[in-house]
Each structure stands twice: as structure tokens, then as C-alpha cells.
Design a protein around this motif. Structure first.
Motif, short mmCIF file in Angstrom:
data_model
loop_
_atom_site.label_atom_id
_atom_site.label_comp_id
_atom_site.label_asym_id
_atom_site.label_seq_id
_atom_site.Cartn_x
_atom_site.Cartn_y
_atom_site.Cartn_z
N GLU A 146 0.82 -1.20 0.00
CA GLU A 146 0.00 0.00 0.00
C GLU A 146 0.86 1.26 0.00
OE1 GLU A 146 -2.34 -0.73 3.45
OE2 GLU A 146 -3.92 -1.77 2.35
N ARG A 147 2.00 1.19 0.69
CA ARG A 147 2.92 2.33 0.70
C ARG A 147 3.47 2.60 -0.71
NH1 ARG A 147 6.08 4.99 4.37
NH2 ARG A 147 5.28 3.71 6.06
N GLN A 148 3.82 1.51 -1.41
CA GLN A 148 4.33 1.66 -2.77
C GLN A 148 3.26 2.24 -3.69
OE1 GLN A 148 7.61 1.10 -3.86
NE2 GLN A 148 6.72 2.29 -5.55
N ALA A 149 2.02 1.78 -3.54
CA ALA A 149 0.92 2.29 -4.37
C ALA A 149 0.68 3.77 -4.09
CB ALA A 149 -0.34 1.48 -4.09
N ALA A 150 0.76 4.15 -2.81
CA ALA A 150 0.56 5.55 -2.44
C ALA A 150 1.67 6.43 -3.00
CB ALA A 150 0.48 5.68 -0.93
N GLN A 151 2.90 5.92 -2.95
CA GLN A 151 4.03 6.68 -3.50
C GLN A 151 3.88 6.85 -5.00
OE1 GLN A 151 7.29 4.26 -2.09
NE2 GLN A 151 7.56 5.47 -0.22
N ASN A 152 3.38 5.80 -5.67
CA ASN A 152 3.15 5.89 -7.11
C ASN A 152 2.13 6.95 -7.46
OD1 ASN A 152 4.97 3.83 -7.54
ND2 ASN A 152 3.40 2.23 -7.69
N LYS A 153 1.19 7.19 -6.53
CA LYS A 153 0.16 8.19 -6.77
C LYS A 153 0.59 9.58 -6.31
CE LYS A 153 -4.01 5.35 -6.83
NZ LYS A 153 -5.41 5.27 -6.38
N GLY A 154 1.79 9.68 -5.77
CA GLY A 154 2.30 10.99 -5.37
C GLY A 154 1.81 11.46 -4.03
N LEU A 155 1.31 10.54 -3.21
CA LEU A 155 0.82 10.94 -1.89
C LEU A 155 2.00 11.33 -1.00
CD1 LEU A 155 -1.96 11.05 -0.50
CD2 LEU A 155 -1.44 8.84 0.54
N ASP A 156 1.81 12.39 -0.22
CA ASP A 156 2.87 12.89 0.66
C ASP A 156 3.34 11.80 1.62
OD1 ASP A 156 3.51 14.34 3.49
OD2 ASP A 156 4.17 15.58 1.81
N SER A 157 4.65 11.73 1.85
CA SER A 157 5.21 10.67 2.68
C SER A 157 4.69 10.71 4.11
CB SER A 157 6.75 10.76 2.68
OG SER A 157 7.17 12.01 3.21
N LYS A 158 4.39 11.92 4.62
CA LYS A 158 3.86 12.03 5.97
C LYS A 158 2.47 11.39 6.08
CE LYS A 158 6.40 16.21 7.25
NZ LYS A 158 6.31 17.63 7.69
N ILE A 159 1.67 11.54 5.03
CA ILE A 159 0.34 10.93 5.01
C ILE A 159 0.49 9.41 4.94
CG2 ILE A 159 -1.81 10.69 3.72
CD1 ILE A 159 -1.61 13.31 5.14
N ILE A 160 1.45 8.95 4.16
CA ILE A 160 1.69 7.51 4.03
C ILE A 160 2.10 6.94 5.39
CG2 ILE A 160 3.09 5.74 2.93
CD1 ILE A 160 3.44 7.64 0.56
N ASP A 161 2.98 7.65 6.09
CA ASP A 161 3.42 7.19 7.42
C ASP A 161 2.25 7.17 8.40
OD1 ASP A 161 6.00 6.92 6.49
OD2 ASP A 161 6.66 8.87 7.25
N GLU A 162 1.40 8.19 8.32
CA GLU A 162 0.25 8.26 9.22
C GLU A 162 -0.71 7.10 8.95
OE1 GLU A 162 -3.46 11.22 10.50
OE2 GLU A 162 -2.18 11.73 8.79
N TYR A 163 -0.92 6.81 7.67
CA TYR A 163 -1.80 5.71 7.28
C TYR A 163 -1.28 4.38 7.83
CZ TYR A 163 -4.03 2.21 4.31
OH TYR A 163 -4.72 1.10 3.87
N ALA A 164 0.02 4.13 7.67
CA ALA A 164 0.60 2.88 8.14
C ALA A 164 0.49 2.76 9.66
CB ALA A 164 2.07 2.81 7.72
N LEU A 165 0.73 3.86 10.36
CA LEU A 165 0.65 3.85 11.82
C LEU A 165 -0.79 3.61 12.28
CD1 LEU A 165 2.26 4.21 14.43
CD2 LEU A 165 1.75 6.66 14.31
N LEU A 166 -1.74 4.23 11.61
CA LEU A 166 -3.15 4.05 11.96
C LEU A 166 -3.58 2.60 11.76
CD1 LEU A 166 -4.73 7.27 10.44
CD2 LEU A 166 -4.75 6.64 12.85
N ARG A 167 -3.18 2.02 10.64
CA ARG A 167 -3.53 0.61 10.37
C ARG A 167 -3.07 -0.28 11.51
NH1 ARG A 167 -3.70 -2.29 5.64
NH2 ARG A 167 -3.61 -4.00 7.12
N LYS A 168 -1.81 -0.11 11.91
CA LYS A 168 -1.26 -0.92 12.97
C LYS A 168 -1.93 -0.66 14.31
CE LYS A 168 2.05 0.05 15.47
NZ LYS A 168 2.64 0.22 16.82
N ASN A 169 -2.07 0.63 14.66
CA ASN A 169 -2.61 0.99 15.96
C ASN A 169 -4.05 0.53 16.15
OD1 ASN A 169 -0.21 2.15 16.69
ND2 ASN A 169 -0.87 4.26 16.34
N ILE A 170 -4.84 0.58 15.09
CA ILE A 170 -6.24 0.16 15.20
C ILE A 170 -6.31 -1.32 15.56
CG2 ILE A 170 -8.35 -0.27 13.88
CD1 ILE A 170 -7.79 2.38 12.41
#
Length: 214
Positions: free
Chosen positions: A129-153
């Protein structure tokens, strides 16, 4: 060598049992008899996952976890905590951000193996999902937040089950106001995290993928 799992527990009986369980499933277990030995091993061995007991002396599991997370070399190793000790609301609040899951003792082998597989699967999914987000140009901070949220939930949901069970709420036992407040706080945290995760998913869906543009 297969997937390496470092077992940290000051009970040789438990270490031997977990070693047998993990070996039968194709993992490569390494053992440490306590927090100090764990930190020493981590100077030369970087496992794929650490299975860390809470109740140890002189360094308990929470202190060992803190040292693991402060070390740049080991800070990203997934850590699965386990203990016969009732986890307190304060511990759940303080440490949930730094663990990848929690299993109660006595350890149910199927539950343990399921938790381990869930941790590895989640990390693989987040990598894609991180690679897909990077391919779409999503900001790295948003990608990090998404990954952290997935885990924390996922971690918080598991801790919520543990807190509800240990408080006796699910069997109609009278529960202290402290435990009730802790459970409600954790429920609110999960709801807020889920809401933010949906927002990020919607944002991700609206950003065009440059790799697919003509």
C-alpha cells in the motif's frame, strides 16, 4: 535460514515450549533469558519479530521494549508482547503505540501463531500500500500516518478485548470507574483512528496514479 523470531522470557520452561511450537511451523527461534540478554543479542542478530514477556527481572518487558524502540537499528522490529500479568489501562495507553500485538499467558498456540501471521501479513500489506501511495504521489507524511493508523487500530482492538475481559465487564461483573473510563477512552481512540483512516483512504482514491497515465 527461515523467519527468525527472538523469544524473550526468563522461564526456560516457557522458552522451550515456544521454541518447539515455532520450530514445528518452520520459524527459526532464538532465545534470550531476559531483557539484558535480549539487548545483547540484538547487537549481532536482527530478528524478523520479537516475542517479549512483560514480567522479567531486573529489566522488565516494558523497559526492554523502550530500549528496543530507542535504538535506530532495532526500532522497526515488530514486537509481540505476552504476559500472565493483567495489563493495566495505564500500560495499554502508554505502550500501545510501540507494540504490534499482545497475547495473554498461558499462551494458546493457535492464538500465538495467528497473531504472528497477522503481524507479518499486515507489514506485507502496508509495504504494498505504501508503494501504491508513493506511485500516486501521496505525501510521505500521510503515508506514514496511514501505516501507523492501520497498525494501531488492530493493536488497540486487541487490547480492548483484553481490558474488557480482565475487568469482567463482559460477564456482568461490577467494574471500577477507572476501568470503565479506560475502556471508553480506548473505544473513542479506535473510533477516531478509524475515521481518520477512512479520510486517508478517500484521499488516496482521489489521487490519480501517474504510472497509469498515458
Amino acid at each position: 535460514m527461515g523467519t527468525t523470531i527472538l523469544i524473550v522470557d526468563d522461564s526456560s520452561f516457557i522458552v522451550d515450549g515456544l521454541t518447539a511450537i515455532l520450530s514445528r511451523k518452520g520459524y527459526s527461534p532464538v532465545s534470550a533469558a531476559g531483557g539484558d540478554e535480549c539487548l545483547t543479542i540484538l547487537k549481532t542478530v536482527i530478528p524478523d519479530l520479537i516475542l517479549l514477556d512483560i514480567m522479567m527481572e531486573p529489566i522488565d518487558g516494558w523497559e526492554t521494549l523502550e530500549k528496543i524502540r530507542k535504538n535506530p537499528v532495532t526500532k522497526d522490529i515488530p514486537v509481540l508482547m505476552f504476559s500472565a500479568k493483567k495489563i493495566t489501562p495505564e500500560e495499554a495507553k502508554e505502550h500501545s503505540m510501540n507494540i504490534d500485538d499482545f497475547v495473554s499467558k498461558p499462551v494458546n498456540p493457535l492464538q500465538l501463531l495467528d497473531s504472528i501471521q497477522r503481524i507479518f501479513s499486515r507489514r506485507n500489506e502496508l509495504s504494498l500500500e505504501r508503494q501504491a501511495a508513493q506511485n500516486k504521489g501521496l505525501d510521505s507524511k500521510i503515508i506514514d500516518e496511514y501505516a501507523l493508523l492501520r497498525k494501531n487500530i488492530e493493536v488497540d482492538r486487541n487490547l480492548l478485548v483484553v481490558l474488557r475481559a480482565s475487568s469482567g465487564l463482559d460477564i456482568g461483573r461490577e467494574v471500577s470507574s477507572e476501568d470503565v473510563n479506560a475502556i471508553r477512552t480506548l473505544e473513542d481512540k479506535i473510533h477516531q483512528s478509524e475515521h481518520r483512516l477512512r479520510e486517508i483512504k478517500e484521499l488516496l482514491g482521489k489521487i490519480p496514479d501517474p504510472s497509469k497515465e498515458s
